[in-house]
Scaffold this motif. Structure first.
Motif, mmCIF file in Angstrom:
data_model
loop_
_atom_site.group_PDB
_atom_site.id
_atom_site.type_symbol
_atom_site.label_atom_id
_atom_site.label_comp_id
_atom_site.label_asym_id
_atom_site.label_seq_id
_atom_site.Cartn_x
_atom_site.Cartn_y
_atom_site.Cartn_z
ATOM 1 N N ALA A 1 97.073 0.744 9.590
ATOM 2 C CA ALA A 1 96.066 0.748 8.529
ATOM 3 C C ALA A 1 95.070 1.883 8.704
ATOM 4 O O ALA A 1 94.505 2.381 7.722
ATOM 5 C CB ALA A 1 95.328 -0.595 8.507
ATOM 6 N N GLY A 2 94.834 2.321 9.949
ATOM 7 C CA GLY A 2 93.872 3.384 10.210
ATOM 8 C C GLY A 2 94.504 4.694 10.621
ATOM 9 O O GLY A 2 93.856 5.510 11.300
ATOM 10 N N ASP A 3 95.737 4.928 10.223
ATOM 11 C CA ASP A 3 96.444 6.149 10.623
ATOM 12 C C ASP A 3 95.835 7.368 9.922
ATOM 13 O O ASP A 3 95.847 7.444 8.692
ATOM 14 C CB ASP A 3 97.926 6.022 10.270
ATOM 15 N N VAL A 4 95.304 8.309 10.698
ATOM 16 C CA VAL A 4 94.716 9.520 10.119
ATOM 17 C C VAL A 4 95.692 10.696 10.151
ATOM 18 O O VAL A 4 95.420 11.734 9.543
ATOM 19 C CB VAL A 4 93.412 9.917 10.851
ATOM 20 N N LEU A 5 96.798 10.550 10.862
ATOM 21 C CA LEU A 5 97.775 11.637 10.942
ATOM 22 C C LEU A 5 98.833 11.511 9.855
ATOM 23 O O LEU A 5 99.199 12.496 9.210
ATOM 24 C CB LEU A 5 98.429 11.646 12.327
ATOM 25 N N THR A 6 99.334 10.315 9.654
ATOM 26 C CA THR A 6 100.241 10.019 8.536
ATOM 27 C C THR A 6 99.619 8.850 7.764
ATOM 28 O O THR A 6 99.967 7.693 7.973
ATOM 29 C CB THR A 6 101.655 9.653 9.040
ATOM 30 N N PRO A 7 98.673 9.149 6.878
ATOM 31 C CA PRO A 7 97.889 8.106 6.205
ATOM 32 C C PRO A 7 98.767 7.103 5.454
ATOM 33 O O PRO A 7 99.829 7.455 4.929
ATOM 34 C CB PRO A 7 97.003 8.900 5.239
ATOM 35 N N PRO A 8 98.341 5.845 5.384
ATOM 36 C CA PRO A 8 99.170 4.813 4.757
ATOM 37 C C PRO A 8 99.332 4.940 3.250
ATOM 38 O O PRO A 8 100.366 4.557 2.710
ATOM 39 C CB PRO A 8 98.456 3.506 5.132
ATOM 40 N N GLU A 9 98.334 5.475 2.540
ATOM 41 C CA GLU A 9 98.415 5.467 1.074
ATOM 42 C C GLU A 9 99.569 6.297 0.518
ATOM 43 O O GLU A 9 100.252 5.857 -0.425
ATOM 44 C CB GLU A 9 97.079 5.890 0.475
ATOM 45 N N PRO A 10 99.823 7.509 1.006
ATOM 46 C CA PRO A 10 100.995 8.237 0.507
ATOM 47 C C PRO A 10 102.295 7.479 0.744
ATOM 48 O O PRO A 10 103.186 7.475 -0.111
ATOM 49 C CB PRO A 10 100.955 9.550 1.304
ATOM 50 N N ALA A 11 102.401 6.821 1.902
ATOM 51 C CA ALA A 11 103.601 6.034 2.188
ATOM 52 C C ALA A 11 103.712 4.856 1.234
ATOM 53 O O ALA A 11 104.803 4.526 0.749
ATOM 54 C CB ALA A 11 103.574 5.548 3.635
ATOM 55 N N ARG A 12 102.580 4.222 0.951
ATOM 56 C CA ARG A 12 102.584 3.104 -0.001
ATOM 57 C C ARG A 12 103.049 3.576 -1.380
ATOM 58 O O ARG A 12 103.848 2.912 -2.050
ATOM 59 C CB ARG A 12 101.188 2.497 -0.103
ATOM 60 N N ARG A 13 102.558 4.736 -1.817
ATOM 61 C CA ARG A 13 102.953 5.256 -3.137
ATOM 62 C C ARG A 13 104.439 5.569 -3.181
ATOM 63 O O ARG A 13 105.107 5.305 -4.194
ATOM 64 C CB ARG A 13 102.139 6.517 -3.467
ATOM 65 N N PHE A 14 104.952 6.111 -2.088
ATOM 66 C CA PHE A 14 106.370 6.443 -2.071
ATOM 67 C C PHE A 14 107.221 5.176 -2.172
ATOM 68 O O PHE A 14 108.180 5.115 -2.950
ATOM 69 C CB PHE A 14 106.732 7.220 -0.812
ATOM 70 N N VAL A 15 106.866 4.152 -1.402
ATOM 71 C CA VAL A 15 107.613 2.894 -1.462
ATOM 72 C C VAL A 15 107.543 2.297 -2.866
ATOM 73 O O VAL A 15 108.526 1.770 -3.391
ATOM 74 C CB VAL A 15 107.086 1.900 -0.405
#
Length: 373
Positions: A301-315
C-alpha cells in the motif's frame, strides 16, 4: 536497480565489531539452516546448476508436498536473487512447491563464472531463459502448468510470459508490480521530486539532480536509474526501514551465503543494472490487456518505487478469466517479504482456490472476479 543501495547498506552493517558481529551471524545462520530442513516423506529440497540458454543457471526447488501447486518465481532487481529470503518465506513451502531461479546475472549463476560468463544480458534473453526454465520444471515435477509469481523488475518478464503462454502457466501473481506504460507513468518520479523539494535545503542537491534527470526514463543512464531508486527508497521512512530490517538482514543472516557469497551477490546486482534502461519503453497496455489465465496483483500500500495505483488501473483494464487486486498494508516495496504471512494468506484465500476450483476444472465464471477500489 537496487545494487548500489544494498551494497552501501551492507557495508555499514559490516563495519560493526567484527568478532561479535560474525559470531552472532553464525548463530543465526545455523538456526535458519535448521529451520529450512525439509524432512516430509513427500517433500522436495534440491538445488544445482541446469544448462539454460547456453550457460549453467542455478535452480532451487523446495516444498513439503510434491502434490502442491508449483510456483516459478521471477526475481527482481534486476539481478536480485530471492534465495536470501528462504527463512522468511518458509511457511509458503507448506502449501506450494517453490522454484527459485538465479537467472543470468544473479546469485549463484553469476558467482560461478563472473561477468564474462553471463552471455547476452537483455530482457529478450531473460524471457527465452524463463521459457527454458519452465520446460525444465514441468518435466522435472511432472506438471502441466506452473503458477508464475513475479516481483519488482521481474514483473516485466512475468507479464509477458503470462500474456503469451497460457498453455504453460496456471495463473500470474505480480507483487511490487512494475507499470511503465511506455514512459507515460511518472507518479514515482513526481512523488520523489516532491519529497525532495519539501525537505528544503537538506535535500536541495538531490532535488536538483532529480529535476535535471526529468521524468523520461528512456533518457536515463544506468547510473541515473540506480540513483533514482536509491533516493526513492531512502527518502521514504517505510521503504528505508524495509531495506534495513528485511532485505539487508535477510542477506546478512542467509544460511546459503558465505561472506564471499554476499560480495558476489552484490556484484551481480551492480552488473545486472545494465538491463534496467531496456525497460523504459515497455508499454503494458500496448503489449496487450487480454489474458487467458487468471491474473492477480498484490501490492504494498505504501510502495513508492512501484506505486499501487498504476497497477490497480492496469488490472482494472485487463480481461482475464479471473482477476484480482489487493493491497498489503504497512508495506512498501518488497511487500511479500516484509509481510510473508499476509502474502501467503492472499495466496491461500484468493489464488489457490482458483487453481484447484472452477478455473482448474475448466468452468470459468462468466464475470471475472475483481476487488474494486
Amino acid at each position: 536497480m537496487l545494487g548500489t543501495l544494498i551494497t552501501a547498506s551492507a557495508a555499514t552493517l559490516a563495519a560493526g565489531p567484527a568478532a561479535g558481529l560474525l559470531g552472532y551471524r553464525q548463530l543465526k545462520r545455523t538456526a535458519f539452516a535448521k529451520r529450512l530442513r525439509i524432512t516430509a516423506p513427500n517433500g522436495i529440497d534440491e538445488s544445482g546448476f541446469v544448462h539454460i540458454g547456453g550457460i549453467d543457471q542455478w535452480i532451487s526447488i523446495r516444498g513439503e508436498d510434491r502434490r502442491n501447486p508449483v510456483i516459478l518465481e521471477i526475481l527482481g532487481g534486476p539481478g536480485a536473487s530471492n534465495l536470501a529470503f528462504l527463512p522468511r518465506t518458509r511457511g509458503w513451502e507448506q502449501h506450494f512447491t517453490i522454484v527459485r531461479w538465479d537467472m543470468r546475472g544473479a546469485g549463484f549463476t553469476y558467482a560461478k563464472t563472473g561477468p564474462e560468463g553471463q552471455g547476452e544480458m537483455s530482457l529478450d534473453q531473460l524471457y527465452r531463459d524463463a521459457l527454458e526454465v519452465t520446460a525444465y520444471v514441468r518435466a522435472r515435477l511432472n506438471v502441466e502448468r506452473v503458477l508464475l509469481v513475479a516481483n519488482s523488475f521481474g514483473t516485466i518478464t512475468g507479464l509477458r510470459l503470462a500474456r503469451n503462454h497460457p498453455d504453460l502457466y496456471a495463473a500470474y501473481v505480480g507483487t511490487d508490480q512494475n507499470i511503465l506504460a511506455g514512459g507515460r507513468e511518472t507518479s514515482a518520479y513526481d512523488n520523489l521530486l516532491a519529497r525532495l523539494q519539501a525537505a528544503g535545503k537538506k535535500q536541495a542537491k538531490a532535488a536538483a539532480e532529480v529535476a535535471e534527470m526529468g521524468p523520461e526514463r528512456a533518457a536515463w543512464s544506468v547510473h541515473q536509474w540506480s540513483q533514482f531508486n536509491k533516493l526513492a527508497l531512502t527518502t521514504d521512512a517505510l521503504s528505508f526501514d524495509t531495506m534495513k530490517t528485511v532485505v539487508i538482514r535477510s542477506l546478512w543472516f542467509s544460511p546459503l551465503h558465505t561472506l564471499r557469497g554476499l560480495r558476489s551477490y552484490l556484484k551481480a546486482m551492480t552488473f545486472s543494472e545494465q538491463i534496467a534502461p531496456q525497460a523504459a519503453s515497455v508499454d503494458e497496455w500496448a503489449e496487450g490487456t487480454h489474458f487467458q489465465i487468471p491474473v492477480f496483483v498484490f501490492q504494498g500500500a505504501g510502495d513508492v518505487l512501484t506505486p499501487p495505483e498504476p497497477a490497480r488501473r492496469f488490472v482494472a483494464d485487463i480481461t482475464a478469466p479471473v482477476k484480482d487486486f489487493a493491497l498489503i498494508e504497512d508495506a512498501s516495496h518488497f511487500a511479500a517479504f516484509r509481510h510473508p504471512d499476509r502474502f501467503l494468506q492472499l495466496m491461500l484465500t484468493r489464488v489457490r482456490p482458483v487453481l484447484t476450483g472452477t478455473w482448474a476444472a475448466g468452468n470459468v465464471p462468466e464475470q471475472p472476479l475483481y476487488a474494486a477500489p
